[in-house]
Structure formats: C-alpha cells, structure tokens
Scaffold this motif. Structure first.
Motif, PDB file in Angstrom:
ATOM      1  N   ILE A  22      23.825 -18.460 -50.583  1.00 24.02           N
ATOM      2  CA  ILE A  22      22.904 -19.599 -50.693  1.00 24.02           C
ATOM      3  C   ILE A  22      22.858 -20.270 -49.326  1.00 24.02           C
ATOM      4  O   ILE A  22      23.903 -20.564 -48.754  1.00 24.02           O
ATOM      5  CB  ILE A  22      23.404 -20.609 -51.751  1.00 24.02           C
ATOM      6  N   ILE A  23      21.654 -20.474 -48.815  1.00 21.41           N
ATOM      7  CA  ILE A  23      21.508 -21.125 -47.503  1.00 21.41           C
ATOM      8  C   ILE A  23      20.770 -22.452 -47.684  1.00 21.41           C
ATOM      9  O   ILE A  23      19.679 -22.484 -48.257  1.00 21.41           O
ATOM     10  CB  ILE A  23      20.713 -20.222 -46.523  1.00 21.41           C
ATOM     11  N   GLY A  24      21.372 -23.517 -47.181  1.00 23.29           N
ATOM     12  CA  GLY A  24      20.694 -24.816 -47.170  1.00 23.29           C
ATOM     13  C   GLY A  24      19.814 -24.887 -45.934  1.00 23.29           C
ATOM     14  O   GLY A  24      20.237 -24.511 -44.840  1.00 23.29           O
ATOM     15  N   SER A  25      18.598 -25.363 -46.104  1.00 23.37           N
ATOM     16  CA  SER A  25      17.681 -25.451 -44.972  1.00 23.37           C
ATOM     17  C   SER A  25      16.975 -26.803 -45.028  1.00 23.37           C
ATOM     18  O   SER A  25      16.693 -27.306 -46.118  1.00 23.37           O
ATOM     19  CB  SER A  25      16.659 -24.307 -45.051  1.00 23.37           C
ATOM     20  N   HIS A  26      16.694 -27.369 -43.866  1.00 27.06           N
ATOM     21  CA  HIS A  26      16.035 -28.673 -43.827  1.00 27.06           C
ATOM     22  C   HIS A  26      15.108 -28.676 -42.621  1.00 27.06           C
ATOM     23  O   HIS A  26      15.494 -28.205 -41.534  1.00 27.06           O
ATOM     24  CB  HIS A  26      17.107 -29.754 -43.716  1.00 27.06           C
ATOM     25  N   PHE A  27      13.909 -29.140 -42.801  1.00 23.73           N
ATOM     26  CA  PHE A  27      12.846 -29.145 -41.782  1.00 23.73           C
ATOM     27  C   PHE A  27      13.000 -27.986 -40.795  1.00 23.73           C
ATOM     28  O   PHE A  27      13.099 -26.828 -41.206  1.00 23.73           O
ATOM     29  CB  PHE A  27      12.739 -30.515 -41.086  1.00 23.73           C
ATOM     30  N   ALA A  28      13.007 -28.267 -39.493  1.00 27.36           N
ATOM     31  CA  ALA A  28      13.006 -27.220 -38.472  1.00 27.36           C
ATOM     32  C   ALA A  28      13.456 -27.854 -37.173  1.00 27.36           C
ATOM     33  O   ALA A  28      13.207 -29.046 -36.957  1.00 27.36           O
ATOM     34  CB  ALA A  28      11.575 -26.678 -38.293  1.00 27.36           C
ATOM     35  N   ASN A  29      14.119 -27.084 -36.324  1.00 26.63           N
ATOM     36  CA  ASN A  29      14.500 -27.678 -35.038  1.00 26.63           C
ATOM     37  C   ASN A  29      13.281 -27.739 -34.111  1.00 26.63           C
ATOM     38  O   ASN A  29      12.206 -27.240 -34.439  1.00 26.63           O
ATOM     39  CB  ASN A  29      15.719 -26.959 -34.424  1.00 26.63           C
ATOM     40  N   TYR A  30      13.475 -28.371 -32.944  1.00 30.31           N
ATOM     41  CA  TYR A  30      12.347 -28.549 -32.015  1.00 30.31           C
ATOM     42  C   TYR A  30      11.609 -27.229 -31.775  1.00 30.31           C
ATOM     43  O   TYR A  30      10.384 -27.148 -31.788  1.00 30.31           O
ATOM     44  CB  TYR A  30      12.871 -29.010 -30.655  1.00 30.31           C
ATOM     45  N   ARG A  31      12.401 -26.197 -31.498  1.00 35.52           N
ATOM     46  CA  ARG A  31      11.804 -24.907 -31.119  1.00 35.52           C
ATOM     47  C   ARG A  31      11.070 -24.279 -32.315  1.00 35.52           C
ATOM     48  O   ARG A  31       9.969 -23.740 -32.167  1.00 35.52           O
ATOM     49  CB  ARG A  31      12.908 -23.982 -30.590  1.00 35.52           C
TER      50      ARG A  31
END
Ligand code: A1D88
Ligand code: NDP
Length: 445
Positions: free
Chosen positions: A361-370
C-alpha cells in the motif's frame, strides 16, 4: 479591477503596462468564516451544504512578500478539498492557518478570521516580490498548489516531504477562488496556450496528484500493460488517471456509477468498465462488517474484463467503503496506491491478503514541484486533456461545491473569476484544433 481585466484582454499590453497598473485595495473572494465552523454541528456529512458556508466577500489585498507573486485570477476550479473546507471536515481549516501563522512574521498574514479557499488558478501575474526573477508582470500562468518553505533538508529530494508542506488554498490563505491570489513564485507554471482560462485552470490539482500517484516512481510507477483499477474513473482524479493509463499503454479498469459515466470512459478510450451501481456491489453488510463474497464477485468481474488477469495497481481514493475490496482484487506483488478517504478514513482490510500475496500500500499526496511541472507539461503538449464539464460564476461557487459534494458533476467543474465569459485566453489555435474533440469531451454532459 476593470483596468486589470482590460489589460489582460488587450493584445497590446506589455509587461511594463501590467507593472504600472495600480492594484486595488480589495478584491472579491470565496471564503469560509471562522465564527461559523460549528454551523453544521449535528448534521450528517451528506447534508452539510456548502452553499450555506461559502461566502463571496470583499477582502483586503494581502501584502506581497519575498519569493511571492500576486496573480489576477481569470478562472479557477472546484476541488474536493474545498468541499472539505466548506463542511469543516475532517476538521476546520482555521487550525492550519493558525499553525502557519505561528511560523514567521510573514506567514502571520495567513491567520485571519476568514479563509480564502481554492487550489487551482489560471491567470496573469500582476506583481512579483523580491527575489523573483523567472516570472514578471503580464506572464500568463497556471499555479500548482504545493506550498513549501524548503528550509529543512527533509524536503530537498522530494519537495512533498518538506515538514512545512502545505496545500495552497486549503492549508494556506489567499487561494484561487478569487479575483486575485497570492502564491509562492515556485508554484507558477506556463499556462498551456491552446486552452481557454477555465480549461487551463481545471487539471492542475487533480492531474498532478494522479501523475504522482499512478505514474511517478514516488507512486505506483505504472508500466505498459499494467491492469489499473480506477475508482471514480470519470471524476476529478479518475478522469486524469484514466488518461494516464491509456497514454502509458496500461489497461484501465474503470469503475463508475452510471451508464452516462461509463460512456464518458468509453469516449476516453477505455474498454473495461464496471458500473458499480448497476452491478450492485455491497462491500459492507452493515456499518461494521464487510462481505468478502462481494469482494470475490467484484474480482470475478474484473477477471472477465481482463481475460483472467488480476489488478496490478489500484488507484484508490473512496477509502473505507472500497479499501477492503481494493486490497483483495490486487494481484500478488501488486500495489494499492491511495490519496484519500472520501467515504471514511478508518479503513479495514484483511491483512492476510496483503502479506501472504506480498502486496503493498502506497500513500500518495499531491505532487512535488517537478511532478507538478511534468504533469502540466503533458497538458501543454496536448497529451493529456482537461476534463472540464461545466463552469460557474464566482457568485455560484457554493452551488458548484454542492454539486461536487453530492457527486452530481462529471470530471471537473470550473469557476470564472475575472473572465467575463468562457472561451477566452486561447493563444495557440493550431494545437487546439488538433485536440478539440478531446478538450470538449466532458463539456455539457
Ligand atoms: C491536494 C488535495 C488534497 C486533498 O484533497 S486531501 C483531502 C483533504 N484533507 C484531509 O482530509 C486531511 C486534513 N488533515 C487532517 O486531518 C490532519 O491535519 C492530520 C490527521 C493529517 C494531522 O493531524 P494534526 O492534528 O494536524 O497533526 P498531528 O501530527 O496528529 O499532531 C498532533 C500531535 O501529535 C504529535 N505527533 C505526531 N507524530 C507523532 C509521533 N510519531 N509520536 C508522537 N507524537 C507525535 C505531534 O507532535 C502533535 O503534538 P502537539 O499537539 O503536542 O503539538
Ligand atoms: N491527497 C491528494 O493529493 C488529493 C486528494 N483528493 C481527494 O480524493 C477524493 C476524490 O477527489 P476527486 O476525484 O477530485 O473527487 P470527485 O468527486 O470528482 O470524484 C470522485 C469519484 O469517486 C467515486 N466515488 C465517490 N464515493 C465513492 C464510494 N463510496 N465508492 C466508490 N466510488 C466512489 C465517484 O464516482 P462514481 O460515482 O462514478 O463511482 C466520484 O465521482 C476526495 O476525497 C479528495 O479530497 C483529491 C485530489 C488530491
């Protein structure tokens, strides 16, 4: 404000013209009020009505700090985070503003009795603060919603890991559902020239999130041929996840809740579609008990659609209602990647299926600058398209948020801020003509 709009609409305006325009002392913005955070006490989540809590206020222009920009907002969009803000769940956003306000003299500006919300924009730079060299007044931009301080090394490899990471317009003030917004200049990206203001404002938050969650090595790292189960495949996040799966040579298995939404997925190019409503899945027998027989029925249906294969990647966000099923239907060694819990954040799943089958299970949130930049680049190149279905005026933002809260919308819902009408701001007619059907795919349905 009229002079600003005239300058934006005149093809002859120069950067110096914008720099010389006087800024108004106040502007119109969508807010929630600190003294109203208890207004829905005792009401069920579903019945909390954003039309009652979202206000259109005249607010003072904030002071511009180093590394920041003031942007004239032509259009914005409604994201689900604004729905959460408007119903004060899972907690009122004023706590975020207070915490940010304690950080420094400059961030104190954010701690106000009103919160200007909104995490997307397309517009024109009006002023830049000291230290900003890459952008100048008059630049046509979109803004992503990652606000970071980057003073700690924790975020230096992946800017999402900064301890002072915030979502602009949710955990900071001066968001995009307004005539003017305050952003850090690092949030700015070029506005895709082939799109109108409202089209350009629509993808930002959800497109970047889907990109990290599904495509990036920080997320699921999707590869060609992967079977990707996409919940809410015609919704905000899902309509971009579906496009990424198709563009990346994967096989999206799209879950939706109506024949109309199934048709939209088909129009995007998906073939494997499950109408969860028509097929009547009930993963919970009652509030506390799941039904593994229903997980199996769901998995069997997926196997029918894939020729017997199971899911490599689940694109999760509904949360409590679906998470047990998502873990179950994932293949050995597969990945469940989650960025939200719309139906409840206390998940339950049978851990035996996770560890015995080596799933993760991978938690993900928005996105980094790149990642946000790369996601915007794909929009600008016409590889991924906005999924705008409908636009509202700034005055109607409450209704727009109500529609999203009640799942009455398709794709993304736009808001015209300074733009007097739809369809303005297109600079590259040739690229637009090439993709016009895809750009309009979600319109007026
Ligand atoms: C881009 C769009 C995105 C979306 O749409 S996402 C959907 C909308 N977003 C949400 O629904 C999320 C809203 N946010 C929240 O619900 C909360 O924001 C969080 C649950 C994420 C965090 O809660 P909090 O109370 O703000 O922070 P704590 O970290 O729980 O801090 C409470 C105390 O707990 C201490 N603590 C933290 N980690 C540890 C640890 N590992 N061991 C011991 N203590 C710990 C802290 O220090 C602090 O303490 P002290 O209260 O004294 O300051
Ligand atoms: N962490 C992050 O960075 C981000 C998190 N989010 C969060 O993700 C969630 C979804 O956002 P977004 O896609 O923009 O919202 P939308 O409402 O536009 O789309 C979500 C879709 O999910 C489906 N859905 C909703 N509830 C359920 C359920 N109980 N079971 C199965 N499917 C369901 C619906 O599709 P259908 O009815 O067709 O099945 C709905 O249209 C929100 O909670 C939001 O806050 C969003 C963006 C970024």
């Amino acid at each position: 404000m009229k002079d600003i709009l005239d300058a934006i609409q005149s093809p002859d305006s120069t950067s110096a013209d914008f720099a010389n325009l006087p800024l108004p002392e106040s502007y119109r913005a969508i807010t929630v009020h600190k003294d109203e955070t208890e207004m829905f006490a005792g009401i069920s989540t579903r019945d909390k009505d954003p039309r009652k809590s979202l206000h259109l206020d005249d607010v003072p222009l904030p002071e511009l700090g180093p590394g920041e920009a003031l942007v004239a907002v032509m259009a914005s969009s409604v994201n689900y985070n604004s729905v959460w803000t408007s119903i004060f769940e899972p907690l009122p956003t004023f706590g975020f503003l207070e915490r940010y306000g304690r950080l420094s003299e400059l961030t104190k500006r954010h701690d106000l009795p009103y919160h200007i919300i909104g995490s997307d924009l397309a517009g024109v730079v009006l002023r830049t603060g000291p230290g900003v060299n890459a952008w100048k007044p008059g630049d046509e931009v979109v803004a992503h919603c990652l606000s970071v301080e980057l003073e700690s090394s924790d975020g230096h490899n992946d800017t999402m890991l900064d301890p002072e990471q915030r979502i602009w317009g949710f955990e900071t003030n001066f968001g995009g559902l307004a005539e003017i917004a305050l952003v850090k200049s690092n949030q700015l990206m070029p506005k895709p020239g082939h799109l109108s203001w409202e089209e350009a404002a629509a993808p930002g938050l959800v497109n970047s999130t889907a990109y990290r969650q599904l495509v990036s090595r920080n997320g699921a790292g999707m590869k060609q041929g992967d079977n990707v189960l996409i919940w809410g495949a015609s919704g905000g996040l899902g309509s971009y996840a579906t496009q990424f799966a198709l563009a990346g040579g994967a096989n999206p298995i799209c879950v939706v809740s109506s024949p109309q939404k199934a048709e939209i997925c088909r129009a995007m190019g998906a073939e494997a579609i499950i109408d969860r409503n028509a097929e009547g899945y009930k993963f919970w027998k009652d509030e506390n008990t799941q039904d593994p027989k229903e997980w199996k029925r769901f998995g069997k249906r997926i196997r029918e659609l894939t020729g017997g294969e199971d899911i490599d990647i689940v694109f999760e966000h509904p949360g409590r209602e679906t998470f047990g099923a998502s873990v179950f239907v994932t293949r050995k060694g597969g990945t469940i990647t989650t960025c939200a819990s719309t139906s409840g954040y206390m998940h339950e799943y049978d851990n035996r299926y996770l560890w015995m089958s080596l799933k993760r299970i991978i938690g993900s949130h928005f996105a980094n600058y790149r990642e946000a930049w790369e996601a915007n680049r794909l929009i600008a190149k016409g590889k991924i398209h906005p999924t705008l279905s409908k636009t509202y005026s700034l005055e109607e933002t409450g209704q727009a948020a109500f529609d999203v809260h009640r799942n009455l919308h398709q794709g993304k819902v736009g808001v015209l801020c300074l733009a007097p009408e739809e369809g303005l701001g297109v600079r590259d007619e040739e690229l637009r003509a090439k993709h016009i059907d895809a750009i309009n795919r979600f319109r007026n349905i």
